[in-house]
Design an enzyme around this catalytic site. Structure first.
Site, mmCIF file in Angstrom:
data_model
loop_
_atom_site.group_PDB
_atom_site.id
_atom_site.type_symbol
_atom_site.label_atom_id
_atom_site.label_comp_id
_atom_site.label_asym_id
_atom_site.label_seq_id
_atom_site.Cartn_x
_atom_site.Cartn_y
_atom_site.Cartn_z
ATOM 1 C CE LYS A 92 -4.404 0.982 0.120
ATOM 2 N NZ LYS A 92 -5.461 0.151 -0.511
ATOM 3 N N GLY A 202 -24.306 4.166 0.922
ATOM 4 C CA GLY A 202 -23.229 4.687 0.063
ATOM 5 C C GLY A 202 -23.638 4.595 -1.393
ATOM 6 N N GLY A 204 -21.637 6.017 -4.086
ATOM 7 C CA GLY A 204 -20.519 6.520 -4.898
ATOM 8 C C GLY A 204 -20.210 5.499 -5.978
ATOM 9 C CG ASN A 205 -16.479 3.376 -8.449
ATOM 10 O OD1 ASN A 205 -16.876 2.204 -8.400
ATOM 11 N ND2 ASN A 205 -15.617 3.767 -9.348
ATOM 12 N N GLY A 207 -21.211 1.785 -4.564
ATOM 13 C CA GLY A 207 -22.632 1.652 -4.233
ATOM 14 C C GLY A 207 -23.542 1.822 -5.434
HETATM 15 P P1 NAD Z 1 -16.982 7.061 -3.165
HETATM 16 O O1 NAD Z 1 -16.297 8.193 -2.511
HETATM 17 O O2 NAD Z 1 -17.202 7.089 -4.638
HETATM 18 O O3 NAD Z 1 -18.417 6.834 -2.485
HETATM 19 C C1 NAD Z 1 -18.648 6.834 -1.109
HETATM 20 C C2 NAD Z 1 -20.137 7.043 -0.878
HETATM 21 O O4 NAD Z 1 -20.427 6.944 0.507
HETATM 22 C C3 NAD Z 1 -20.659 8.411 -1.331
HETATM 23 O O5 NAD Z 1 -21.886 8.246 -1.979
HETATM 24 C C4 NAD Z 1 -20.868 9.164 -0.006
HETATM 25 O O6 NAD Z 1 -21.876 10.151 -0.099
HETATM 26 C C5 NAD Z 1 -21.300 7.999 0.855
HETATM 27 N N1 NAD Z 1 -21.258 8.282 2.293
HETATM 28 C C6 NAD Z 1 -20.325 8.944 3.001
HETATM 29 N N2 NAD Z 1 -20.696 9.003 4.293
HETATM 30 C C7 NAD Z 1 -21.883 8.382 4.386
HETATM 31 C C8 NAD Z 1 -22.784 8.115 5.449
HETATM 32 N N3 NAD Z 1 -22.503 8.520 6.686
HETATM 33 N N4 NAD Z 1 -23.926 7.431 5.182
HETATM 34 C C9 NAD Z 1 -24.200 7.026 3.935
HETATM 35 N N5 NAD Z 1 -23.393 7.235 2.901
HETATM 36 C C10 NAD Z 1 -22.247 7.908 3.115
HETATM 37 O O7 NAD Z 1 -16.159 5.764 -2.736
HETATM 38 P P2 NAD Z 1 -16.188 4.313 -3.402
HETATM 39 O O8 NAD Z 1 -15.061 4.203 -4.376
HETATM 40 O O9 NAD Z 1 -17.557 3.980 -3.848
HETATM 41 O O10 NAD Z 1 -15.788 3.419 -2.147
HETATM 42 C C11 NAD Z 1 -16.719 3.093 -1.112
HETATM 43 C C12 NAD Z 1 -16.058 2.145 -0.141
HETATM 44 O O11 NAD Z 1 -15.628 0.979 -0.844
HETATM 45 C C13 NAD Z 1 -14.808 2.674 0.556
HETATM 46 O O12 NAD Z 1 -14.728 2.100 1.841
HETATM 47 C C14 NAD Z 1 -13.675 2.131 -0.282
HETATM 48 O O13 NAD Z 1 -12.472 2.041 0.453
HETATM 49 C C15 NAD Z 1 -14.254 0.766 -0.613
HETATM 50 N N6 NAD Z 1 -13.631 0.153 -1.790
HETATM 51 C C16 NAD Z 1 -13.678 0.768 -3.002
HETATM 52 C C17 NAD Z 1 -13.111 0.135 -4.099
HETATM 53 C C18 NAD Z 1 -13.204 0.746 -5.468
HETATM 54 O O14 NAD Z 1 -12.868 0.052 -6.444
HETATM 55 N N7 NAD Z 1 -13.667 1.973 -5.624
HETATM 56 C C19 NAD Z 1 -12.461 -1.104 -3.949
HETATM 57 C C20 NAD Z 1 -12.418 -1.706 -2.688
HETATM 58 C C21 NAD Z 1 -13.022 -1.057 -1.614
#
Ligand code: NAD
Length: 398
Positions: A92, A202, A204-205, A207
């Site tokens: 990492k 969630g 974001g990407n 969810g």
């Molecule tokens: P992102 O920033 O695109 O989305 C995060 C989402 O969570 C947003 O919609 C935000 O509004 C929401 N959020 C924040 N606080 C919140 C709350 N209190 N209640 C409800 N929703 C809330 O991030 P992402 O890339 O979608 O990643 C989400 C999670 O998945 C993270 O923990 C990340 O480490 C993990 N993850 C992501 C990937 C990837 O490929 N993107 C891979 C492995 C793990």
């Protein structure tokens, strides 16, 4: 770790080596800012274990990046690559920076500077970085270019999550959600649930991609939330329209005739709860609100250890993050394989391979759960630590 150590009867010699990274780099990255002033940024790279293959793990840009966080995440990557049985270790990286405060030019110079600082310690057969929090495919493109300039040759396998034009893989963008979906399908074969009503924390990407995949496959997404609140519809949300609504308004709330959620997304009447937001979202304080029979951890560490124990006692199955969100690193591995061959797969080939690998990983973890009479989380750790330990023994590192 202690519990897993006892279950798999891990010997002292291996256990001691698994307490800290094999190598930890701390670098200073001087960057000429647009103002003409030089600012020095701190960067880290933790190479935890490479018994099963080159170190692998993302690079995070965040003001709160710390030595201990980078080390812990590199250990966690070691278990993640092992649980899905891909030939990679764990690593990492991180830079202490708020990227939102930088211009595009400053961001590019910082990204190239980070690669210059760690150049001799990374490579397709040494250590392969990828995107993480606040780093993306554009940054990976710059980093790959910088590495190749310094190496004097093309070496696209040095970094994954690149744009498609410079050796990225199809399906990488939504691979985490897709992998989570394949695992969910396998879990539902074990845990019989009549209805397929899903709530997602969630949007974001991860969810929103998960919501889209679920809706396409006949699941009813009844509730979703983001940082500004949540929405609910007993007949199911129109996910495609909700994604457009979020793009337009910046949040999921006030969507059509769906109801804004008053309380917590956790207490919605869903059969499956997907956690795709933040770490520590479910604690001993709010765990009792959960009504679902199955919880999928797409975020990293969304359920605390105490909450996990309570869910276990209630018979609510939790598919742990190292398995549920491994789809991203699996397609990263596919990207490296395609880079090595210089031959690129169609999207459907990537998905077919991802499905096979995720299904096998779920079956392996389930077998451990049965063997050790434990939950899926401990089963996943027992499997991955044992795989890493065996590779170490086979290398004579015991
Ligand atoms: P992102 O920033 O695109 O989305 C995060 C989402 O969570 C947003 O919609 C935000 O509004 C929401 N959020 C924040 N606080 C919140 C709350 N209190 N209640 C409800 N929703 C809330 O991030 P992402 O890339 O979608 O990643 C989400 C999670 O998945 C993270 O923990 C990340 O480490 C993990 N993850 C992501 C990937 C990837 O490929 N993107 C891979 C492995 C793990």
């Amino acid at each position: 770790m202690e519990k897993v150590r006892q279950i798999i009867k891990l010997e002292e010699n291996i256990y001691e080596q698994l307490k800290s990274p094999q190598r930890f780099l701390e670098v200073s990255i001087p960057i000429k800012m647009d103002s003409g002033k030089v600012q020095v940024f701190k960067g880290y790279r933790s190479q935890f274990n490479d018994a099963r293959g080159p170190f692998k793990g993302g690079i995070r840009y965040h003001p709160e990046v710390s030595e201990s966080e980078v080390k812990a995440l590199s250990m966690w990557m070691t278990w993640k690559t092992a649980v899905v049985d891909i030939p990679l270790g764990g690593g990492k990286g991180g830079v202490v920076v708020n990227p939102k405060e930088l211009s595009v030019g400053e961001l590019e110079r910082l990204s190239r500077g980070y690669i210059q600082a760690i150049f001799e310690f990374i490579g397709p057969n040494i250590d392969v970085p990828a995107p993480d929090v606040y780093t993306d495919s554009r940054i990976m493109g710059w980093m790959a270019d910088e590495y190749e300039k310094l190496a004097g040759q093309h070496a696209p396998g040095v970094i994954t999550g690149k744009p498609l034009t410079v050796g990225g893989s199809k399906a990488r963008v939504y691979a985490t959600a897709q992998g989570g979906y394949y695992v969910l399908v396998k879990a539902l074969e074990k845990i019989k649930i009549q209805e397929k009503r899903v709530a997602i924390q969630g949007f974001g990407n991860v969810g929103s991609n998960m919501a889209e995949i679920l809706a396409k496959n006949g699941f009813v997404v009844i509730a979703v939330s983001d940082s500004s609140g949540g929405v609910f519809s007993s007949k199911g949300l129109d996910v495609a329209a909700l994604i457009k609504h979020k793009e337009k308004t910046g949040s999921v709330i006030n969507f059509g005739d769906a109801k804004n959620i008053d309380g917590d997304i956790l207490e919605q009447e869903a059969d499956v709860l997907i956690l795709a937001a933040l770490e520590n979202a479910v604690t001993s304080q709010n765990v009792d609100k959960i009504k679902a029979s199955l919880v999928i951890e797409l975020a990293n560490g969304p359920v605390t250890a105490e909450a996990d124990e309570i869910l276990g006692k209630k018979g609510i199955e939790v598919v742990p993050d190292i398995l549920a969100n491994a789809g991203g690193v699996v397609v990263s591995y596919f990207e490296q394989v395609q880079n090595a061959y210089g031959y690129y797969w169609e999207e459907e080939d990537v998905l077919k391979k991802l499905e096979k690998l995720m299904a096998k990983a779920f079956a392996d973890v389930w077998a451990k759960k049965v063997q050790h009479e434990c939950g899926l989380r401990i089963g996943a750790y027992a499997l991955s630590v044992e795989r890493v330990a065996q590779a170490m023994r086979d290398r004579g590192r015991g």
